[in-house]
Design a protein around this motif. Structure first.
Motif, PDB file in Angstrom:
ATOM      1  N   ILE A  50      87.039  66.406  57.991  1.00  0.00           N
ATOM      2  CA  ILE A  50      86.783  64.961  58.038  1.00  0.00           C
ATOM      3  C   ILE A  50      86.050  64.588  59.323  1.00  0.00           C
ATOM      4  CG2 ILE A  50      87.851  62.665  58.022  1.00  0.00           C
ATOM      5  CD1 ILE A  50      88.021  64.284  55.358  1.00  0.00           C
ATOM      6  N   LEU A  51      86.475  65.187  60.421  1.00  0.00           N
ATOM      7  CA  LEU A  51      85.859  64.890  61.721  1.00  0.00           C
ATOM      8  C   LEU A  51      84.364  65.225  61.688  1.00  0.00           C
ATOM      9  CD1 LEU A  51      87.113  63.763  64.314  1.00  0.00           C
ATOM     10  CD2 LEU A  51      87.335  66.116  65.138  1.00  0.00           C
ATOM     11  N   ASN A  52      84.020  66.323  61.037  1.00  0.00           N
ATOM     12  CA  ASN A  52      82.621  66.728  60.944  1.00  0.00           C
ATOM     13  C   ASN A  52      81.801  65.810  60.036  1.00  0.00           C
ATOM     14  OD1 ASN A  52      82.967  68.883  62.705  1.00  0.00           O
ATOM     15  ND2 ASN A  52      83.403  70.354  61.077  1.00  0.00           N
ATOM     16  N   LYS A  53      82.482  65.045  59.194  1.00  0.00           N
ATOM     17  CA  LYS A  53      81.802  64.105  58.297  1.00  0.00           C
ATOM     18  C   LYS A  53      81.953  62.647  58.769  1.00  0.00           C
ATOM     19  CE  LYS A  53      82.109  66.884  54.049  1.00  0.00           C
ATOM     20  NZ  LYS A  53      80.683  66.883  53.662  1.00  0.00           N
ATOM     21  N   ARG A  54      82.452  62.469  59.956  1.00  0.00           N
ATOM     22  CA  ARG A  54      82.754  61.111  60.440  1.00  0.00           C
ATOM     23  C   ARG A  54      81.525  60.206  60.452  1.00  0.00           C
ATOM     24  NH1 ARG A  54      86.046  60.214  66.086  1.00  0.00           N
ATOM     25  NH2 ARG A  54      86.648  58.026  65.799  1.00  0.00           N
ATOM     26  N   GLU A  55      80.404  60.717  60.927  1.00  0.00           N
ATOM     27  CA  GLU A  55      79.187  59.899  60.964  1.00  0.00           C
ATOM     28  C   GLU A  55      78.705  59.566  59.556  1.00  0.00           C
ATOM     29  OE1 GLU A  55      77.703  58.220  63.419  1.00  0.00           O
ATOM     30  OE2 GLU A  55      79.465  58.880  64.515  1.00  0.00           O
ATOM     31  N   GLY A  56      78.896  60.515  58.646  1.00  0.00           N
ATOM     32  CA  GLY A  56      78.546  60.266  57.250  1.00  0.00           C
ATOM     33  C   GLY A  56      79.384  59.139  56.672  1.00  0.00           C
ATOM     34  N   TYR A  57      80.660  59.130  57.017  1.00  0.00           N
ATOM     35  CA  TYR A  57      81.552  58.053  56.569  1.00  0.00           C
ATOM     36  C   TYR A  57      81.149  56.718  57.182  1.00  0.00           C
ATOM     37  CZ  TYR A  57      84.968  60.491  53.754  1.00  0.00           C
ATOM     38  OH  TYR A  57      85.578  61.170  52.709  1.00  0.00           O
ATOM     39  N   ARG A  58      80.764  56.769  58.448  1.00  0.00           N
ATOM     40  CA  ARG A  58      80.371  55.517  59.124  1.00  0.00           C
ATOM     41  C   ARG A  58      79.168  54.876  58.409  1.00  0.00           C
ATOM     42  NH1 ARG A  58      80.915  57.062  64.110  1.00  0.00           N
ATOM     43  NH2 ARG A  58      82.792  55.850  64.502  1.00  0.00           N
TER      44      ARG A  58
END
Length: 198
Positions: A50-58
């Motif tokens: 999830i941390l590695n996809k955080r910017e994607g989520y943002r």
């Protein structure tokens, strides 16, 4: 002694998160909602994923703005399912929209989501003194109560284990090991923590 919590050593991204964010008490609505989205997305996965996809989520979830997210429709959901920068799970995507709605409902009822959450802790973080990772629990009395209440309200993907991870991340509990330098730092932050409504 003076070594960071072992769980963060798997990745530089993890170390940065551990050293700069994890365990800092917060009453910031934006941060509280962001982690509600991210922790719910984590269910069944590793936090590093999830941390590695955080910017994607943002980007995908309107910079974690619940007012915008509640307006997402079927077309939005279809688009998000085809967005590789996030977890492409229809139920989790729909739960983010549902959880945004309930987040705003709690804000309206309690004045802020932070006020609701911190009421379970008498507005003061719990300071734990764990020696090893094996000592750290997966749930707590508070996480059981909160997750049960939030399930009743209608929140999805926020069982007691996910809730406890949320409480750890946002400093409701200080679960840095006592050998970790951040334990003392977060203990001091907790000691001086004063929510904005007090």
């Amino acid at each position: 002694m003076n070594e960071p919590c072992p769980w963060c050593l798997a990745s530089p991204n993890y170390v940065k998160y551990h050293d700069e964010e994890w365990g800092i008490p917060s009453d910031d609505e934006q941060i509280l909602f962001e982690f509600l989205v991210l922790e719910s997305a984590q269910a069944g996965l590793s936090w590093l994923t999830i941390l590695n996809k955080r910017e994607g989520y943002r980007k995908a979830f309107a910079n974690f703005d619940p007012h915008k997210i509640i307006k997402f429709d079927d077309a939005s959901i279809a688009s998000l399912i085809n967005t590789p920068e996030i977890i492409r799970n229809r139920l989790k995507i729909k739960s983010t929209i549902t959880n945004a709605k309930h987040f705003l409902e709690i804000q309206k009822e309690y004045g802020s989501f932070a006020r609701y959450m911190w009421s379970y802790f008498d507005n003061k973080p719990i300071q734990n003194n764990w020696k090893t990772l094996a000592d750290v629990p997966a749930t707590s009395y508070q996480s059981d109560l909160i997750s049960k209440d939030m399930k009743k309200i209608g929140f999805k993907f926020f069982g007691s284990t996910i809730c406890y991870a949320y409480l750890q991340a946002l400093g409701f509990v200080n679960d840095h090991l006592i050998s970790c330098p951040r334990h003392k730092t977060c203990a001091e932050l907790g000691k001086n923590f004063l929510p904005h409504w007090l």
